[in-house]
Design an enzyme around this catalytic site. Structure first.
Site, short mmCIF file in Angstrom:
data_model
loop_
_atom_site.label_atom_id
_atom_site.label_comp_id
_atom_site.label_asym_id
_atom_site.label_seq_id
_atom_site.Cartn_x
_atom_site.Cartn_y
_atom_site.Cartn_z
N HIS A 56 -6.62 -7.41 0.28
CA HIS A 56 -6.69 -5.87 0.11
C HIS A 56 -5.95 -5.55 -1.13
CE1 HIS A 56 -6.72 -6.20 4.45
NE2 HIS A 56 -7.55 -5.06 4.54
N ASP A 69 -3.45 -10.97 -1.56
CA ASP A 69 -3.79 -10.44 -0.27
C ASP A 69 -5.33 -9.86 -0.19
OD1 ASP A 69 -2.28 -8.86 2.08
OD2 ASP A 69 -3.96 -7.79 1.46
N ASP A 125 -4.83 -12.80 4.54
CA ASP A 125 -6.09 -12.43 5.08
C ASP A 125 -7.14 -12.60 4.53
OD1 ASP A 125 -5.02 -10.54 3.19
OD2 ASP A 125 -4.86 -8.93 4.31
N HIS A 132 0.92 -1.22 -0.05
CA HIS A 132 -0.06 0.06 0.01
C HIS A 132 0.95 1.20 -0.05
CE1 HIS A 132 -3.40 -2.41 0.53
NE2 HIS A 132 -3.10 -2.73 1.96
ZN LIG Z 1 -4.10 -7.09 3.35
#
Ligand SMILES: [Zn+2]
Length: 386
Positions: free
Chosen positions: A181, A179, A268, A144
Site C-alpha cells: 500500500h 509495503d 503484503d 497510513h
Molecule cells: Zn500494506
C-alpha cells in the site's frame, strides 16, 4: 580487551526491539491484522539463534509518552484516542476515522500505539546516537495514520514521529516504503520538505487502498522532487519490481546522501497475500533488502503490512538475518515448526517454494513501469540534490 575489535563490533551492533506485551491487544477476531504475527516472527528469529549473536542487542519495548505523539498528531485527535483507549466509542470518533471496519475501537488501542511508537523511537535513538548501525522494530511502520485521522489499520504514524526526531537532530533521511500500500501518511507529512526523501513502491492506487501514490506526486515547494512513487500494476512480479527499484533508488540515495535510511518493510506484496494483487515472492523481497543493506549508511527498519502470517514470520526473519549478515539454513527450526503448525502454517522452509506466479499480464506491466521509471528520471532526478 582489544580496543580495535571493540570499535569494529561497536560499528556492527544491531538492535531488535520487542515485547510480548503486544499480545495484550487485539483488533478483533475478523480483522486481517493479527498481532500474533509479531510473536510468531520473534519466535522464528529466536529459534534460528539470531538473538544470540554477539552483535545483537534485544531491547524490550518501552512505551512512548503522549508528548512524543503530539509532535505530529493533533490534540483533539489524541483526546479521541484517549477515550477510545478505555473502549468507549463516541459518535465523534467516526470523524477521526475510528469505528467498525479498518480502524476499530478496542480497549488499550492508545497503549498499543504507544508501544509501537516507543519501539520506533528506541530504534531511532539506537542508530542516531551511534550505538549501532541497524535497528528493527517489527511492530512499527504504521504508515497510513494522518495528523487527525486513523486510516488503514494505523492510529499513530510511528514512521513520521521517528523521522521528525531524526530531523530535530539535524539528520537527512531517505524513507523507503516497500509495503503493497502507498505510504501516504509519511509522504504527506514531508511533502514540502527537501530534508526527507520519501520513496514508496506499491500496488497502484487504481486497484488498491489508499488510492494515491501516482508517479506525478513528486512533492511541492521546497520538497518538489523529494517524493517518489512507483505505482505497480496488479500481478507485477519480482523481475519488474527489482528492475524498477534498481533503475531509480540507488541513484537517488547516491545523490541525496542521507545520514540514515528508514524503511517500512510490509510483506503484503507477495502473490499469496489475501489483501493485495502484486505477485512478488520472498526471493524478490530478499534481493531488495540486500540492496538496501548495501545502500544505507545506517538503517532503521520498521515492520508494516502482511496478512499471510507465515510470510510475515519468514520474510522478517530473513530480513533480520540480512541486517546481521548471516546466512540461514533453509529448513525451519523444529522448535518453531511445532508452534507454527498449531497456527495452521504448513511451510517447512524459510523461503518456502514460491510458486511461479502467472506471467500472462507482465508484458504490459513491464511497458507501464518503463514509462513510470522514465517519468521519474525526467522529473525527479534533476531536482534532487545533496
Ligand atoms: Zn500494506
Amino acid at each position: 580487551m582489544n580496543p580495535y575489535r571493540d570499535r569494529v563490533t561497536g560499528e556492527m551492533k544491531t538492535a531488535f526491539i520487542y515485547t510480548d506485551a503486544y499480545l495484550d491487544y487485539d483488533y478483533g477476531p475478523t480483522h486481517p491484522l493479527r498481532i500474533a504475527r509479531l510473536k510468531l516472527t520473534y519466535d522464528l528469529i529466536k529459534a534460528y539463534g539470531l538473538l544470540d549473536l554477539p552483535s545483537v542487542q534485544l531491547l524490550p519495548t518501552l512505551k512512548a509518552e503522549e508528548k512524543d505523539l503530539a509532535v505530529f498528531h493533533s490534540e483533539e485527535y489524541l483526546n479521541i484516542l484517549k477515550q477510545a483507549n478505555e473502549g468507549h466509542f463516541t459518535g465523534d470518533a467516526y470523524l477521526y476515522g475510528l469505528g467498525p471496519g479498518d480502524n476499530p475501537v478496542f480497549p488499550g488501542l492508545l497503549d498499543w500505539s504507544l508501544l509501537t511508537t516507543g519501539a520506533t523511537l528506541q530504534a531511532i535513538d539506537f542508530v542516531a546516537s551511534g550505538k549501532g548501525k541497524v535497528a528493527f522494530n517489527i511492530a512499527g511502520g504504521l504508515h497510513h495514520a494522518m495528523r487527525s485521522r486513523a486510516s488503514g489499520f494505523c492510529y499513530i504514524n510511528d514512521p513520521v514521529i521517528g523521522i521528525m526526531k531524526l530531523l530535530s537532530r539535524g539528520k537527512r533521511v531517505v524513507y523507503i516504503d516497500i509495503d503493497a500500500h502507498h505510504g501516504d501518511g509519511v509522504q504527506k507529512a514531508f511533502y514540502g520538505s527537501n530534508r526527507v526523501l520519501t520513496i514508496s513502491l506499491h500496488e497502484t492506487g487504481c486497484s488498491l487502498f489508499p488510492g494515491t501514490g501516482f508517479e506525478y506526486e513528486i512533492g511541492e515547494g521546497e520538497g518538489e522532487g523529494y517524493a517518489v512513487n512507483f505505482p505497480f500494476p496488479p500481478h507485477t512480479d519480482d523481475e519488474i519490481y527489482v528492475w524498477a527499484f534498481e533503475e531509480v533508488v540507488p541513484e537517488l540515495i547516491h545523490v541525496f546522501q542521507p545520514d540514515i535510511v528508514v524503511t517500512q518493510l510490509g510483506v503484503d506484496t507477495f502473490y499469496d497475500d489475501p489483501l493485495t494483487s502484486l505477485d512478488l515472492t520472498i526471493l524478490g523481497y530478499e534481493r531488495v533488502l540486500k540492496r538496501i543493506k548495501g545502500l544505507a549508511p545506517k538503517w532503521v527498519a520498521l515492520g508494516g503490512g502482511g496478512y499471510n502470517i507465515s510470510n510475515v514470520a519468514r520474510a522478517w526473519t530473513l530480513a533480520w538475518a540480512i541486517m546481521n549478515g548471516v546466512e540461514l539454513k533453509e529448513e525451519l527450526p523444529g522448535s518453531f515448526l511445532k508452534e507454527a503448525m498449531k497456527m495452521g502454517i504448513e511451510e517447512r522452509e524459510l523461503r518456502g517454494r514460491p510458486k511461479t506466479p502467472p506471467r500472462g499480464e507482465n508484458k504490459g506491466n513491464r511497458a507501464e513501469m518503463e514509462r513510470v521509471v522514465h517519468y521519474i528520471k525526467e522529473t525527479v532526478f534533476p531536482k534532487v540534490k545533496r
